[in-house]
Design a protein around this motif. Structure first.
Motif, PDB file in Angstrom:
ATOM      1  N   ARG A 148      33.738  48.547  34.458  1.00  0.00           N
ATOM      2  CA  ARG A 148      34.853  48.481  33.507  1.00  0.00           C
ATOM      3  C   ARG A 148      35.945  47.529  33.990  1.00  0.00           C
ATOM      4  N   ILE A 149      36.132  47.433  35.298  1.00  0.00           N
ATOM      5  CA  ILE A 149      37.102  46.468  35.825  1.00  0.00           C
ATOM      6  C   ILE A 149      36.627  45.047  35.541  1.00  0.00           C
ATOM      7  N   ALA A 150      35.327  44.795  35.706  1.00  0.00           N
ATOM      8  CA  ALA A 150      34.782  43.467  35.413  1.00  0.00           C
ATOM      9  C   ALA A 150      34.962  43.106  33.943  1.00  0.00           C
ATOM     10  N   GLN A 151      34.907  44.113  33.076  1.00  0.00           N
ATOM     11  CA  GLN A 151      35.172  43.874  31.654  1.00  0.00           C
ATOM     12  C   GLN A 151      36.636  43.533  31.407  1.00  0.00           C
ATOM     13  N   ALA A 152      37.523  44.335  32.006  1.00  0.00           N
ATOM     14  CA  ALA A 152      38.947  44.243  31.687  1.00  0.00           C
ATOM     15  C   ALA A 152      39.665  43.133  32.433  1.00  0.00           C
ATOM     16  N   ARG A 153      39.297  42.914  33.703  1.00  0.00           N
ATOM     17  CA  ARG A 153      40.034  41.961  34.540  1.00  0.00           C
ATOM     18  C   ARG A 153      39.095  41.089  35.370  1.00  0.00           C
ATOM     19  N   ALA A 188      39.398  56.140  32.880  1.00  0.00           N
ATOM     20  CA  ALA A 188      40.426  55.141  32.580  1.00  0.00           C
ATOM     21  C   ALA A 188      41.515  55.119  33.645  1.00  0.00           C
ATOM     22  N   GLN A 189      41.900  56.298  34.146  1.00  0.00           N
ATOM     23  CA  GLN A 189      42.915  56.360  35.192  1.00  0.00           C
ATOM     24  C   GLN A 189      42.406  55.733  36.486  1.00  0.00           C
ATOM     25  N   HIS A 190      41.170  56.032  36.843  1.00  0.00           N
ATOM     26  CA  HIS A 190      40.604  55.463  38.063  1.00  0.00           C
ATOM     27  C   HIS A 190      40.440  53.943  37.942  1.00  0.00           C
ATOM     28  N   VAL A 191      40.049  53.474  36.761  1.00  0.00           N
ATOM     29  CA  VAL A 191      39.969  52.027  36.538  1.00  0.00           C
ATOM     30  C   VAL A 191      41.342  51.387  36.715  1.00  0.00           C
ATOM     31  N   ALA A 192      42.356  51.977  36.101  1.00  0.00           N
ATOM     32  CA  ALA A 192      43.717  51.445  36.212  1.00  0.00           C
ATOM     33  C   ALA A 192      44.205  51.460  37.655  1.00  0.00           C
ATOM     34  N   ASP A 193      43.870  52.519  38.397  1.00  0.00           N
ATOM     35  CA  ASP A 193      44.293  52.612  39.798  1.00  0.00           C
ATOM     36  C   ASP A 193      43.655  51.522  40.646  1.00  0.00           C
ATOM     37  N   VAL A 194      42.352  51.313  40.476  1.00  0.00           N
ATOM     38  CA  VAL A 194      41.678  50.302  41.296  1.00  0.00           C
ATOM     39  C   VAL A 194      42.149  48.896  40.924  1.00  0.00           C
ATOM     40  N   ILE A 195      42.408  48.670  39.649  1.00  0.00           N
ATOM     41  CA  ILE A 195      42.978  47.376  39.245  1.00  0.00           C
ATOM     42  C   ILE A 195      44.322  47.159  39.936  1.00  0.00           C
ATOM     43  N   ALA A 196      45.193  48.169  39.900  1.00  0.00           N
ATOM     44  CA  ALA A 196      46.508  48.058  40.528  1.00  0.00           C
ATOM     45  C   ALA A 196      46.378  47.856  42.035  1.00  0.00           C
ATOM     46  N   PHE A 197      45.370  48.490  42.634  1.00  0.00           N
ATOM     47  CA  PHE A 197      45.123  48.311  44.068  1.00  0.00           C
ATOM     48  C   PHE A 197      44.708  46.866  44.356  1.00  0.00           C
ATOM     49  N   ILE A 198      43.726  46.360  43.598  1.00  0.00           N
ATOM     50  CA  ILE A 198      43.237  44.997  43.827  1.00  0.00           C
ATOM     51  C   ILE A 198      44.354  43.976  43.626  1.00  0.00           C
ATOM     52  N   ASN A 206      50.324  53.119  40.681  1.00  0.00           N
ATOM     53  CA  ASN A 206      50.554  53.966  39.503  1.00  0.00           C
ATOM     54  C   ASN A 206      51.093  55.336  39.882  1.00  0.00           C
ATOM     55  N   GLY A 207      52.056  55.347  40.811  1.00  0.00           N
ATOM     56  CA  GLY A 207      52.691  56.589  41.215  1.00  0.00           C
ATOM     57  C   GLY A 207      51.867  57.461  42.136  1.00  0.00           C
ATOM     58  N   TYR A 208      50.768  56.935  42.673  1.00  0.00           N
ATOM     59  CA  TYR A 208      49.860  57.708  43.533  1.00  0.00           C
ATOM     60  C   TYR A 208      49.609  56.927  44.820  1.00  0.00           C
ATOM     61  N   VAL A 231      38.072  52.416  49.424  1.00  0.00           N
ATOM     62  CA  VAL A 231      39.165  53.223  48.869  1.00  0.00           C
ATOM     63  C   VAL A 231      38.705  54.649  48.589  1.00  0.00           C
ATOM     64  N   SER A 232      39.674  55.552  48.522  1.00  0.00           N
ATOM     65  CA  SER A 232      39.451  56.900  47.984  1.00  0.00           C
ATOM     66  C   SER A 232      40.172  56.986  46.645  1.00  0.00           C
ATOM     67  N   LEU A 233      39.433  57.310  45.613  1.00  0.00           N
ATOM     68  CA  LEU A 233      40.018  57.410  44.284  1.00  0.00           C
ATOM     69  C   LEU A 233      41.009  58.571  44.192  1.00  0.00           C
ATOM     70  N   ARG A 234      41.833  58.534  43.176  1.00  0.00           N
ATOM     71  CA  ARG A 234      42.813  59.589  42.906  1.00  0.00           C
ATOM     72  C   ARG A 234      42.144  60.967  42.928  1.00  0.00           C
ATOM     73  N   HIS A 235      42.725  61.880  43.705  1.00  0.00           N
ATOM     74  CA  HIS A 235      42.314  63.284  43.840  1.00  0.00           C
ATOM     75  C   HIS A 235      41.154  63.508  44.804  1.00  0.00           C
TER      76      HIS A 235
END
Length: 269
Positions: free
Chosen positions: A103-108, A71-81, A7-9, A51-55
């Motif tokens: 939240r990742i377990a909920q979404a994906r 939400a951003q951290h969830v999206a980042d970890v999903i994209a990483f996985i 996600n650009g990071y 992992v190290s989260l964004r920032h």
């Protein structure tokens, strides 16, 4: 240390061992070093990816911008996985990282094989009936008090306030120098937690988790973290609960052998 573009990071991470991937997500003031005490035991049978989260470290964030969000951290970890092979992976999160993993377990759920939640952070909504003895604003008040100290230039005061709010009075002075430095490296991320729009857990949220789940807690942890642990572990279908004796919120540092055994036994079952 390696990085992966999500996600650009450029997300930094450590990876060691062979076998089914176990992705590890740290909590507030942590980074990929958080699980250092258990990386050895866990990597004997798994490819452990911390992992190290964004920032967070090795980034040196000054607290500006509007992308420090759950939400951003969830999206980042999903994209990483999604870039990890093979999938599905096992996912382990501590504190804030436990909230993200939930939240990742909920979404994906398709990305996950098993889920380990070590005292996931967050609040309960009315459907989970948080006991009135736990002040719902305590976490927010602790964050705000620490943020005020950061803005006044008292970084160690901010960290002491936050850490002792979880582990108890006098614990900051007894924390090893290496652990203190890791917290200092991430102190400005506390600024991002003001107004980050963290959604509380509901009973419906808990019932939606279908990934086999292990909750882990420390027997010495008190306050809202202990309440959330008990509430969610009782509501997530089929969830297991392991309690680490004589340990608090950072139980993997305080009792690494017991923590590692609980995780390894669950992942092997």
């Amino acid at each position: 240390m390696q990085t992966r573009r999500v996600n650009g990071y450029d997300m930094a991470y450590l990876a060691l061992g062979e076998g089914r991937p176990l992705v590890c997500v740290h909590g507030t003031l942590g980074d990929f070093r958080t699980f250092a005490a258990v990386l050895g035991p866990l990597s004997r049978q798994h490819r452990v990816i911390a992992v190290s989260l964004r920032h967070f470290f090795p980034a040196h964030w000054d607290g500006t911008g509007d992308d420090y969000k759950i939400a951003q951290h969830v999206a980042d970890v999903i994209a990483f996985i999604e870039q990890v092979e093979p999938r599905p992976v096992d996912l382990m999160g501590h504190s804030r990282g436990g909230h993200i993993a939930f939240r990742i377990a909920q979404a994906r759920p398709d990305l996950l094989s098993k889920l380990v939640l070590a005292e996931p952070g967050g609040e309960l909504d009315a459907t989970l009936e948080a006991p009135s003895s736990v002040e719902p604003a305590s976490r927010a008040a602790r964050i705000l008090a620490s943020v005020e100290k950061i803005r006044a230039g008292d970084l160690d005061g901010a960290l002491k306030n936050f850490y002792e709010g979880i582990e108890g009075e006098g614990r900051w002075a007894r924390l090893p120098a290496v652990a203190k430095q890791q917290l200092r490296d991430n102190v400005f991320t506390l600024l991002g937690q003001v107004g980050e729009d963290r959604k509380p857990y509901s009973r419906q949220d808990a019932h939606s988790i279908r990934t086999p789940t292990l909750f882990i807690g420390g027997t010495k942890t008190t306050g809202s973290l202990a309440v959330v642990l008990r509430a969610l572990s009782a509501e997530v279908p089929g969830a297991q609960l392991a309690m680490i004796e004589a340990a608090g919120h950072w139980m993997f540092d305080q009792a690494p052998q017991a923590y590692s055994k609980a995780v390894i036994d669950f992942l092997a079952a």
